[in-house]
Design a protein around this motif. Structure first.
Motif, mmCIF file in Angstrom:
data_model
loop_
_atom_site.group_PDB
_atom_site.id
_atom_site.type_symbol
_atom_site.label_atom_id
_atom_site.label_comp_id
_atom_site.label_asym_id
_atom_site.label_seq_id
_atom_site.Cartn_x
_atom_site.Cartn_y
_atom_site.Cartn_z
ATOM 1 N N LEU A 77 33.906 41.449 52.272
ATOM 2 C CA LEU A 77 34.792 42.516 52.727
ATOM 3 C C LEU A 77 35.189 43.455 51.588
ATOM 4 C CD1 LEU A 77 36.951 40.461 55.204
ATOM 5 C CD2 LEU A 77 35.214 42.147 55.737
ATOM 6 N N THR A 78 35.045 43.016 50.343
ATOM 7 C CA THR A 78 35.368 43.900 49.226
ATOM 8 C C THR A 78 34.154 44.715 48.813
ATOM 9 O OG1 THR A 78 36.924 42.259 48.443
ATOM 10 C CG2 THR A 78 36.317 43.980 46.900
ATOM 11 N N ASP A 79 32.999 44.044 48.714
ATOM 12 C CA ASP A 79 31.828 44.728 48.170
ATOM 13 C C ASP A 79 31.008 45.457 49.231
ATOM 14 O OD1 ASP A 79 32.577 43.848 45.724
ATOM 15 O OD2 ASP A 79 31.387 42.009 45.810
ATOM 16 N N PRO A 133 35.409 34.571 50.645
ATOM 17 C CA PRO A 133 34.630 34.245 49.434
ATOM 18 C C PRO A 133 34.986 32.895 48.828
ATOM 19 C CG PRO A 133 36.287 35.885 48.948
ATOM 20 C CD PRO A 133 36.326 35.675 50.425
ATOM 21 N N ILE A 134 36.031 32.233 49.330
ATOM 22 C CA ILE A 134 36.401 30.940 48.750
ATOM 23 C C ILE A 134 35.999 29.799 49.672
ATOM 24 C CG2 ILE A 134 38.308 29.527 47.899
ATOM 25 C CD1 ILE A 134 39.752 32.221 47.346
ATOM 26 N N TYR A 135 36.433 29.858 50.936
ATOM 27 C CA TYR A 135 36.149 28.714 51.802
ATOM 28 C C TYR A 135 35.274 29.079 53.009
ATOM 29 C CZ TYR A 135 40.257 30.795 54.027
ATOM 30 O OH TYR A 135 41.143 31.679 54.576
ATOM 31 N N LYS A 178 36.183 36.969 59.405
ATOM 32 C CA LYS A 178 36.903 37.183 58.151
ATOM 33 C C LYS A 178 37.181 35.854 57.453
ATOM 34 C CE LYS A 178 40.986 39.228 56.152
ATOM 35 N NZ LYS A 178 42.126 40.121 56.313
ATOM 36 N N HIS A 179 37.663 34.873 58.214
ATOM 37 C CA HIS A 179 38.071 33.619 57.580
ATOM 38 C C HIS A 179 36.958 32.586 57.532
ATOM 39 C CE1 HIS A 179 42.194 34.704 56.925
ATOM 40 N NE2 HIS A 179 42.191 35.253 58.107
ATOM 41 N N PRO A 210 32.169 46.513 52.643
ATOM 42 C CA PRO A 210 33.104 46.549 53.777
ATOM 43 C C PRO A 210 32.466 47.049 55.074
ATOM 44 C CG PRO A 210 33.680 48.193 52.125
ATOM 45 C CD PRO A 210 32.624 47.344 51.537
ATOM 46 N N ASP A 226 31.536 38.562 47.891
ATOM 47 C CA ASP A 226 32.835 38.920 48.441
ATOM 48 C C ASP A 226 32.602 40.041 49.459
ATOM 49 O OD1 ASP A 226 35.361 39.564 48.987
ATOM 50 O OD2 ASP A 226 36.028 39.794 46.924
ATOM 51 N N THR A 280 39.529 44.754 57.281
ATOM 52 C CA THR A 280 39.647 45.469 56.010
ATOM 53 C C THR A 280 40.804 46.450 55.992
ATOM 54 O OG1 THR A 280 38.205 47.197 56.819
ATOM 55 C CG2 THR A 280 37.155 45.382 55.652
ATOM 56 N N PRO A 331 38.175 48.783 51.377
ATOM 57 C CA PRO A 331 38.940 49.291 50.230
ATOM 58 C C PRO A 331 38.802 50.815 50.120
ATOM 59 C CG PRO A 331 37.515 47.472 49.561
ATOM 60 C CD PRO A 331 37.132 47.828 50.956
#
Lengths: 437, 286
Positions: free
Chosen positions: B146-148, B126-128, B120-121, B150, B144, B230, B234
């Motif tokens: 886990l959002t797009d 999606p950032i780092y 996950k991290h 999952p 992204d 998740t 979502p």
């Protein structure tokens, strides 16, 4: 071989006999694996020295697991635990059911020193059923340097309109700074805690006075549309998987311009050991919209004693020790004033040493004082609780609604469709629980 | 008579095992037909199939069943195919083989929750995250995950965890390959693909069956990975049956509905098992 077995058996027998003759009470304490509680475990040696006839046995668990264990234990009258760490959600429910021992304290303990919001949240009809170990509310934590650069002065009591304008100004994804970070991970204590405060301040509520869910009412629609739009335009990517810890990591890396979350976060983001922006953070009250009622949440981890416990005296001794002024001073002496459990006593906030060590103290106290669990919605509500409804069914309802909200945030569903599905799910739960006879 | 004695001698063990299985099952069935909510001890009594009805009419129910089967199927397929390839790759001796094997097996010793947090991290953020950095390096917009995607993300995470298990079993199976047969086939002019088809794969069939069975048992109840990444979302995009039972039952402390859900999960597992055993069994008979 045989001989050793025999010896150890007889030794065990002797020991058990000794144990029986020497009256020693063993208290089993169930608690959460938060920093403050771990500290309590370490310092409890002092309590054992002062009370040689009491021995403490600790069961330290992660929040979700703890909740399951203590709930199962108390509901089935299991009697595994003599002292339980429970939250503001459980206390009113269990107190009403008569599952908890009423806590009577002496003058030395000074129960009037406990912040009124905390005391009310942990009482039923004026009787206290749990004593707060540490408490929190929610507030706005923003980057003063970015706000200054944008030429905006954040008011002490900002409105959501102000917040949106500021988020637009400081949103700069090219340089890795996002205007605002908010919770999006589904869960009644994750995204729903924050969203409920947003709905409250827009004049909404979970249930009306006849226990009908209000999820398709205008305030809910306004709030969720606003939230989805705000995070889509000025939030970091991946918001629908972010809760407290994820955002804390982002904030400490300097990726968030603003964050509205638990006041406990303030002590982490101002700690230069873990935060790159420790000296650039400022605080204000949680933003409001239509009404200030219920705009910031209220939570406490508190210690309680199950009713029917055979060790009430010893257990009372321990819970009053762990939530006393003396305990807070002990923590201050051992680790410094920046690390004491906050959000419980007026005397803590009145202490000049503490004010010096904790930059956020004033904002935190104002936030806690302004919360009222029995009156946190504009229309009258039948439930107690700011960011939750203290009824047993709420956990399941909150979880389902939380999932729908994360779907709306991820753009998998329209806001209206998500709210409709939430309303159906909430009505199902309430019907099953027999609220509509 | 001569049959009776061994049976009588075996009886205590068989009876114990039977009780071990039947008592919890009967209790679960009993709980599933009564109203039994820990938070409302005052409400009780026989309610027939209401708990089942309540579990099956959940709006997320269909999605959860589909997701469970998708997760199960995809992970088994990925681990078996990749596991076979990796096992064949490191079957031949080469310098540093021991170290490579240890590295390959290590993900299996990472706890599910830790594994989920790692992905996950470190990987999917999606950032780092590492993957985001790769995308940025090539000038793309980071996915992204886990959002797009999952469910796909959960499949990747669980596959990563189970791949070493499959590889390990396949390596041990290849150890017992008959070297003389391989030698003989080479003398007869068989190329590698033919060796694979007629020697390696048939030899590995049994271990493939073992891997499929064991993975199926564990993967039906994947929970920690979903809970930490998740939260089933979502929406219900990554909710499987285990997570649905958790949501409906453990959050509600409704032992009645939980038992109904558990019985349903048992039925689902049996259906899946029948199909898989059929498929695998055919291979074993050859």
């Amino acid at each position: 071989m045989k001989l050793t077995t025999r010896l150890s058996l007889s030794a065990a027998l002797v020991m058990s006999l000794c144990g029986a003759s020497h009256a020693e009470t063993e208290l089993v304490v169930a608690t959460v694996n938060n920093g403050h509680m771990i500290e309590m475990q370490k310092l409890s040696k002092n309590f054992e020295q002062a009370n040689p006839d009491i021995k403490l046995k600790w069961v330290t668990l992660e929040e979700g697991v703890l909740r399951q264990r203590v709930t199962t234990d108390i509901a089935t009258k299991g009697g595994q635990f003599d002292v339980m760490t429970i939250g503001m959600y459980e206390t009113p429910i269990w107190g009403k059911k008569g599952w908890l021992q009423e806590l009577k304290t002496d003058a030395k303990y000074d129960a009037d020193d406990i912040l009124p919001a905390m005391r009310n949240g942990l009482s039923v009809d004026g009787k206290m059923f749990a004593v707060p170990f540490y408490g929190e509310s929610s507030m706005l934590m923003y980057r003063k340097d970015l706000a200054d650069k944008a030429g905006i002065k954040v008011a002490d009591k900002p409105t959501w309109t102000d917040i949106k304008a500021l988020a637009a100004k400081i949103h700069d994804p090219k340089n890795g700074v996002y205007g605002i970070c908010l919770r999006g991970k589904p869960g009644w204590g994750d995204n729903m805690a924050f969203l409920t405060t947003l709905v409250n301040t827009n004049g909404g509520q979970w249930f009306d006075t006849s226990w009908k869910p209000q999820l398709e009412s205008q305030p809910w629609k306004d709030s969720i549309n606003f939230y989805v739009d705000l995070l889509k335009n000025y939030g970091p990517p991946g918001s629908s998987a972010n809760s407290f810890n994820e955002i804390l990591a982002l904030y400490n890396e300097g990726k968030c311009g603003m964050w509205i979350d638990a006041t406990i976060a303030a002590s982490f983001i101002t700690d230069p050991k873990q935060s790159k922006v420790a000296d650039k953070v400022a605080f204000a009250q949680a933003p409001t919209a239509v009404t200030p009622k219920g705009a910031n949440w209220l939570w406490a981890w508190a210690l309680a004693i199950p009713s029917g416990s055979k060790k009430v005296d010893a257990a009372s001794k321990f819970v009053t020790w762990a939530t006393s002024k003396e305990y807070i001073e002990l923590v201050a002496k051992t680790n410094g004033w920046a690390h004491v459990p906050t959000g419980t006593r007026k005397s803590t906030y009145a202490n000049p040493e503490f004010q010096k060590a904790a930059k956020f103290a004033a904002a935190e106290k104002a936030a806690i004082d302004s919360a009222n669990p029995s009156d946190s919605t504009l229309p009258k509500s039948p439930y107690v609780g700011v960011q939750f409804a203290a009824i047993p069914e709420f956990q399941a309802i909150g979880a389902t609604v939380g999932q729908e909200m994360s779907a709306a945030l991820a753009g998998k569903k329209s806001v209206d469709a998500a709210l409709k599905a939430s309303q159906v799910a909430a009505e199902r739960e309430m019907k099953k629980a027999g609220y509509y006879k | 008579m001569n049959r009776f004695i061994p049976r009588a001698l075996m009886a205590p063990a068989v009876v114990t095992l039977f009780l071990w299985m039947i008592v919890p099952l009967v209790m679960t069935i009993y709980f599933s037909v009564i109203r039994y909510n820990l938070m409302q001890p005052d409400q009780s009594g026989f309610i027939g199939l209401e708990n089942f009805e309540y579990f099956v009419t959940d709006p997320s129910f269909g999605t959860a069943v589909m997701n469970t089967l998708l997760l199960l199927g995809s992970v088994i397929l990925i681990t078996v195919v990749l596991g076979t390839l990796i096992a064949l790759l490191i079957d031949e001796p080469f310098p540093g083989r021991g170290l490579v094997r240890i590295l390959l097996i290590s993900p299996f010793f990472v706890m599910p929750t830790v594994n989920a947090l790692l992905w996950k991290h470190m990987m999917m953020n999606p950032i780092y995250g590492v993957l985001a950095q790769v995308w940025i390096f090539f000038g793309g917009t980071p996915v992204d995950w886990l959002t797009d995607f999952p469910l796909f993300s959960v499949i990747i995470i669980v596959s990563w965890q189970w791949l070493p298990f499959a590889t390990l079993i396949f390596i041990t199976s290849l150890q017992s390959m008959n070297r003389e047969q391989l030698e003989a086939s080479r003398m007869d002019g068989a190329n590698y693909l033919q060796q694979l088809r007629y020697l390696y794969l048939p030899h590995m069939a049994r271990s493939v069956a073992v891997v499929v069975m064991i993975e199926m048992i564990f993967l039906l109840s994947v929970f920690a990975e979903i809970y930490t990444t998740t939260g089933g979302g979502p929406g219900d995009a990554s909710t499987n049956v285990a997570f649905l039972i958790f949501k409906q039952a453990l959050l509600n402390f409704d032992a009645g509905v939980a038992s109904a859900g558990a019985l349903f999960a048992v039925v689902l597992a049996n259906i899946a098992a029948v199909f898989l055993i059929r498929m695998v069994g055919k291979n074993l008979d050859k």
